[in-house]
Design an enzyme around this catalytic site. Structure first.
Site, PDB file in Angstrom:
ATOM      1  CG  ASN A  65      -0.206  -0.105   2.506  1.00 33.81           C
ATOM      2  OD1 ASN A  65       0.630   0.730   2.804  1.00 33.81           O
ATOM      3  ND2 ASN A  65      -0.475  -1.154   3.280  1.00 33.81           N
ATOM      4  CG  ASP A  84      -6.430  -5.126   4.873  1.00 32.00           C
ATOM      5  OD1 ASP A  84      -6.003  -5.264   3.715  1.00 32.00           O
ATOM      6  OD2 ASP A  84      -7.029  -4.126   5.286  1.00 32.00           O
ATOM      7  CG  PHE A 130      -2.332   5.854  13.530  1.00 31.30           C
ATOM      8  CD1 PHE A 130      -1.797   5.597  14.779  1.00 31.30           C
ATOM      9  CD2 PHE A 130      -2.144   7.109  12.963  1.00 31.30           C
ATOM     10  CE1 PHE A 130      -1.074   6.571  15.456  1.00 31.30           C
ATOM     11  CE2 PHE A 130      -1.425   8.087  13.627  1.00 31.30           C
ATOM     12  CZ  PHE A 130      -0.891   7.826  14.877  1.00 31.30           C
ATOM     13  CE  LYS A 157      -8.594  -2.604  13.550  1.00 32.57           C
ATOM     14  NZ  LYS A 157      -7.994  -3.561  12.636  1.00 32.57           N
TER      15      LYS A 157
END
Ligand SMILES: Cc1cc2nc3c(=O)[nH]c(=O)nc-3n(C[C@H](O)[C@H](O)[C@H](O)COP(=O)(O)O)c2cc1C
Length: 427
Positions: free
Chosen positions: A214, A285, A340, A368
């Protein structure tokens, strides 16, 4: 006076007084700047006989301040503003005369007035002839200043400009900088705290040389690691593949894949808890089944691609908070986690965008198991991956409720890192 984009906690006011060693102060300023400090020079009138104001202004990139009773330099009570500005005052070289004036509490020039008005700690680097140094008057002045909290570095022994060999030589600039940094880092709410930061992207390999990744550059995570180090924390940085230099004083572990990132972080946390773990990395991911351990030829790649089995990767943040964060067994030592979250939100009125970001952030914070989450809207001007600036919302638990703080308009990532650290201290 502007704070600039350097991390807070590194503003050094350098007072140069009229000793021969003043000729070494441009080097001293350069060493401070190289160590990430912002430097404002103040000269006594006598110092101007030993070193050029132009050299000091050039290396510090700021006009040198010299005169107290000067309407142009003084402006709106400029000497008090000057005294309030630094995190540390360094006097180098410190003459016998300035030591005496400071001991007596005199305010007869700009340097002495700033020394009287400042609340910042003062580090003195004396330099003078051996007999001046040993004189009971000088030694009594030192003792008085010490009893008021001043610290001293040097002087050294060696060949003095006056021809004598003995004590009185100004200690070398790198040692003055080292002593100053140690003082700066020993202060503040992050002193002695342990901070673990993950930064950059990870890679999911399709074959030996091809991978999916990414747009993360690592800039935000590196800025946070550097700001935490400057604020006095002991910092470990787990970095994906990025083109960034390791911030001074930070321990760095390099990784490439999401599983390596998890293993490195888990390895750190299993040894000892950290005060804060800032998960800034943009961890891939997706994992792939059916990738090749060698380089595929073009035709092979084309046939292989549609058969690759994509699956979601381990959620690194959720997995770590479950073991070492809010999900840790009761009574077990635990670390606090800052996540984040980069979100895309459709354009609309500002307050609706904000509400939507808060909603997404709250959901992420809970999912999370983190203690805080910084949400930003990627794609917005001045925000996100490849941008030099960033902005967003910090959501953090306040008891059972969730408190929201906005960082404001986009600011340099270094400045945002300092804002985040300040906010986390009160979380
Ligand atoms: C060539 C020369 C070198 C000097 N070197 C020193 C020195 O190394 N240390 C010191 O305390 N004074 C030294 N002095 C004396 C100071 O310049 C003098 O005390 C002056 O008033 C200091 O002013 P200030 O403390 O306001 O800078 C020197 C004087 C001369 C002429």
């Amino acid at each position: 006076m502007s704070q600039g984009t350097r991390p807070r906690g590194r503003r050094v006011l350098l007072i140069v007084s009229g000793g021969i060693a003043a000729y070494k102060t441009p080097e001293l300023v350069r060493a401070f700047v190289a160590a990430g400090c912002e430097v404002q020079v103040v000269m006594t009138p006598a110092a101007a006989a030993f070193v050029s104001e132009l050299s000091l202004a050039t290396v510090s990139t700021r006009p040198v301040r010299k005169r107290l009773l000067d309407p142009e330099e003084e402006g709106h009570v400029g000497h008090i503003e000057l005294a309030d500005w630094p995190d540390l005052v360094v006097v180098a070289p410190a003459t016998a005369d300035l030591l005496a004036r400071a001991t007596a509490g005199m305010a007869d020039d700009l340097a002495a007035t700033v020394l009287l008005a400042t609340r910042a700690p003062v580090l003195w680097a004396p330099a003078m002839n051996t007999n001046m140094w040993r004189h009971p008057a000088t030694q009594a002045n030192l003792a008085t200043l010490r009893s008021r909290g001043a610290e001293f570095v040097g002087p050294d022994r060696g060949q003095l400009a006056c021809g004598w060999i003995g004590e009185g030589r100004m200690i070398d600039p790198p040692l003055i900088v080292a002593a100053a940094l140690a003082k700066l880092e020993a202060r503040g709410p992050w002193a002695g705290k342990r901070v673990l930061v993950s930064a950059g992207p990870t890679r999911t390999y399709i074959d030996l040389v091809r991978f999916v990744t990414n747009a993360s550059t690592g800039a935000m995570g590196f800025a946070l690691a550097e700001a935490a180090r400057h604020a006095g924390a002991e910092v470990t940085l787990v970095a994906g593949p990025v083109e960034l230099a390791t911030p001074q004083g930070v321990r760095r572990v390099d990784v490439e894949t999401a599983e390596q990132m998890y293993a490195a972080l888990e390895g750190e946390l299993s040894q000892e808890p950290y005060d804060w773990v800032a998960m800034v990395a943009a961890v891939q991911d997706l994992e792939v089944d059916g990738g090749a351990a060698r380089k595929l030829e073009k035709a092979e790649l084309l046939t292989r691609l549609p058969t690759l089995g994509w699956r979601t990767a381990r959620d690194v943040l959720a997995a770590l908070t479950a073991r070492y964060g809010r999900g840790a067994p009761a009574g077990a030592p635990r670390s606090r986690f800052l996540g984040f979250a980069a979100q895309t939100v459709e354009d609309g009125p500002e307050d609706r965008l904000q509400q939507e970001l808060i909603r997404l952030g709250e959901a992420k914070l809970r999912a999370k198991g983190a203690d805080a989450i910084f949400v930003n809207r990627v794609g917005a001007p001045g925000v996100g991956f490849a941008s030099a600036t960033n902005a967003g919302l910090l959501l953090a638990y306040d008891g059972e409720a969730i408190a929201v703080r906005a960082s404001g308009p986009p600011i340099a990532k270094a400045a945002l890192a300092t804002w985040l650290l300040d906010a986390l201290v009160t979380t």
